[in-house]
Design an enzyme around this catalytic site. Structure first.
Site, PDB file in Angstrom:
ATOM      1  N   GLY A  86       7.548   7.000  -0.059  1.00 53.04           N
ATOM      2  CA  GLY A  86       7.197   7.869   1.063  1.00 53.04           C
ATOM      3  C   GLY A  86       8.432   8.560   1.612  1.00 53.04           C
ATOM      4  O   GLY A  86       9.549   8.323   1.141  1.00 53.04           O
ATOM      5  N   THR A 145       9.872   8.263   4.567  1.00 55.67           N
ATOM      6  CA  THR A 145      10.815   7.404   5.312  1.00 55.67           C
ATOM      7  C   THR A 145      11.669   6.605   4.328  1.00 55.67           C
ATOM      8  O   THR A 145      12.882   6.440   4.534  1.00 55.67           O
ATOM      9  CB  THR A 145      10.048   6.472   6.283  1.00 55.67           C
ATOM     10  OG1 THR A 145       9.013   7.225   6.917  1.00 55.67           O
ATOM     11  CG2 THR A 145      10.976   5.907   7.330  1.00 55.67           C
ATOM     12  N   ASP A 173       9.991  -0.957   3.292  1.00 58.62           N
ATOM     13  CA  ASP A 173       8.946   0.023   2.980  1.00 58.62           C
ATOM     14  C   ASP A 173       8.504   0.726   4.259  1.00 58.62           C
ATOM     15  O   ASP A 173       8.733   0.225   5.360  1.00 58.62           O
ATOM     16  CB  ASP A 173       7.758  -0.714   2.321  1.00 58.62           C
ATOM     17  CG  ASP A 173       6.864   0.226   1.528  1.00 58.62           C
ATOM     18  OD1 ASP A 173       7.025   1.457   1.627  1.00 58.62           O
ATOM     19  OD2 ASP A 173       5.990  -0.281   0.802  1.00 58.62           O
ATOM     20  N   ALA A 196       5.135   2.762   6.368  1.00 60.98           N
ATOM     21  CA  ALA A 196       3.723   2.436   6.629  1.00 60.98           C
ATOM     22  C   ALA A 196       3.071   3.629   7.308  1.00 60.98           C
ATOM     23  O   ALA A 196       3.751   4.473   7.909  1.00 60.98           O
ATOM     24  CB  ALA A 196       3.610   1.204   7.514  1.00 60.98           C
ATOM     25  N   ASP A 197       1.745   3.687   7.197  1.00 60.91           N
ATOM     26  CA  ASP A 197       1.002   4.744   7.897  1.00 60.91           C
ATOM     27  C   ASP A 197       0.606   4.285   9.296  1.00 60.91           C
ATOM     28  O   ASP A 197       0.576   5.085  10.225  1.00 60.91           O
ATOM     29  CB  ASP A 197      -0.245   5.119   7.075  1.00 60.91           C
ATOM     30  CG  ASP A 197       0.154   5.621   5.706  1.00 60.91           C
ATOM     31  OD1 ASP A 197       0.990   6.537   5.644  1.00 60.91           O
ATOM     32  OD2 ASP A 197      -0.318   5.067   4.694  1.00 60.91           O
ATOM     33  N   LYS A 237      -1.172   1.128   4.555  1.00 64.50           N
ATOM     34  CA  LYS A 237      -0.196   1.808   3.707  1.00 64.50           C
ATOM     35  C   LYS A 237      -0.946   2.549   2.610  1.00 64.50           C
ATOM     36  O   LYS A 237      -2.152   2.437   2.488  1.00 64.50           O
ATOM     37  CB  LYS A 237       0.749   0.785   3.069  1.00 64.50           C
ATOM     38  CG  LYS A 237       1.728   0.213   4.060  1.00 64.50           C
ATOM     39  CD  LYS A 237       2.797  -0.621   3.388  1.00 64.50           C
ATOM     40  CE  LYS A 237       3.368  -0.065   2.126  1.00 64.50           C
ATOM     41  NZ  LYS A 237       3.919   1.291   2.212  1.00 64.50           N
ATOM     42  N   GLY A 259       0.500   7.671   0.183  1.00 65.95           N
ATOM     43  CA  GLY A 259       1.070   8.291  -1.022  1.00 65.95           C
ATOM     44  C   GLY A 259       0.515   7.678  -2.308  1.00 65.95           C
ATOM     45  O   GLY A 259       0.935   8.042  -3.405  1.00 65.95           O
ATOM     46  N   GLU A 273       3.438  -1.550  -4.093  1.00 64.79           N
ATOM     47  CA  GLU A 273       4.151  -1.890  -2.851  1.00 64.79           C
ATOM     48  C   GLU A 273       3.744  -3.271  -2.352  1.00 64.79           C
ATOM     49  O   GLU A 273       4.575  -4.035  -1.855  1.00 64.79           O
ATOM     50  CB  GLU A 273       3.871  -0.825  -1.783  1.00 64.79           C
ATOM     51  CG  GLU A 273       4.550   0.497  -2.096  1.00 64.79           C
ATOM     52  CD  GLU A 273       4.112   1.643  -1.209  1.00 64.79           C
ATOM     53  OE1 GLU A 273       4.817   2.664  -1.159  1.00 64.79           O
ATOM     54  OE2 GLU A 273       3.044   1.548  -0.576  1.00 64.79           O
ATOM     55  N   LYS A 288       3.697   5.737  14.393  1.00 63.93           N
ATOM     56  CA  LYS A 288       2.902   4.914  13.472  1.00 63.93           C
ATOM     57  C   LYS A 288       2.421   3.601  14.116  1.00 63.93           C
ATOM     58  O   LYS A 288       1.687   2.843  13.496  1.00 63.93           O
ATOM     59  CB  LYS A 288       3.726   4.558  12.227  1.00 63.93           C
ATOM     60  CG  LYS A 288       4.333   5.743  11.486  1.00 63.93           C
ATOM     61  CD  LYS A 288       3.300   6.501  10.727  1.00 63.93           C
ATOM     62  CE  LYS A 288       3.834   7.548   9.797  1.00 63.93           C
ATOM     63  NZ  LYS A 288       4.607   7.062   8.688  1.00 63.93           N
TER      64      LYS A 288
END
Ligand code: 5RP
Length: 236
Positions: free
Chosen positions: A29, A31, A80, A82-83, A93, A96, A102, A120
């Site tokens: 992603g 980030t 990682d 996250a959404d 998550k 993408g 993941e 988020k």
């Protein structure tokens, strides 16, 4: 809202968790792309395992040392994006489409750090994002029918054709009226025929790095999360 600089603040702070010699999982992603840039500058002497082809490409281009998951099934750390993140540190998550790998690198890590901008953080999962579900192309229509009994599924497309994940599967995004028990829903979706894995992550994240206008706040527990969220909501 300059969410790009907030993401960068979270990524840079989390990069400091990495020590020389560690084996570190990288999600994917925008980030995580900022994290990879920070790591190439600050922590080039660790070994990295990327969960997606895009993260792998960027990490390679920036000179990070990469290895395959088959070589290290115990990771020191996974970082990682996250959404959505809720007060229990449960996540949505996979916007993408990389959530299956993941989840594997998160499960296999001793510690999991999540890097997000403050937008988020949510009180309840599913408020802003649907749950992505990776499905076997062979069973697409059957699996979508089964998912429709739980929520509102929609096959993700790209340029008029089904979106294809790095694993060669399709992605179905499912909206739910209300996610009241994330762990139960995660298991229920995964019990359907044709489902590879879904983007609900429960009980995996240890720490949240939340970027915002004044830098980055590290959230270590539910109390800290709720205090930070209240402040963020009052600022708007
Ligand atoms: C990809 C993911 C990403 O981490 C998530 O979608 C957040 O992405 P971004 O950092 O671009 O907002 O789960 O599968």
């Amino acid at each position: 809202m300059d969410t790009e600089s907030w993401k960068a603040a979270a990524a840079r702070e989390a990069a400091k968790l990495v020590r020389d010699g560690m084996v570190v999982g990288l999600g994917s992603g925008t980030t995580v792309a900022k994290l990879i840039e920070a790591l190439s500058e600050l922590r080039p002497d660790a070994t990295y395992i990327a969960a997606s082809s895009s993260s792998e490409r960027l990490a390679r281009d920036l000179g990070l040392k990469l290895t395959g998951f088959e070589n290290h099934q115990q990771l020191d750390l996974t970082i990682d994006g996250a959404d959505e993140v809720d007060p229990n540190f449960d996540l949505i998550k996979g916007h993408g489409g990389a959530h299956t790998r993941e989840k594997i690198i998160a499960e296999a890590a001793r510690r999991v750090a999540i890097i997000v901008d403050k937008s988020k953080l949510v009180r309840r999962l599913g408020q802003r994002f649907p749950v992505p579900v990776e499905v076997l192309p062979f069973a697409k229509d059957y699996t979508i029918k089964k998912l429709a009994a739980l929520g509102s599924p929609l096959l993700k497309t790209k340029d008029g054709a089904p979106f294809v994940t790095d694993n060669g599967n399709y992605l179905v995004e499912v909206w739910f009226k209300r996610i009241s028990n994330a762990a139960k829903l995660e298991k229920k979706i995964n019990s359907l025929p044709g489902v590879i894995d879904n983007g609900i992550f429960t009980g995996l994240a240890d720490v949240i790095f939340a970027g915002h206008e004044d830098g980055c706040t590290v959230l270590r527990d539910r109390r800290g999360f709720l205090k930070f969220l209240k402040q963020a909501e009052s600022k708007g």
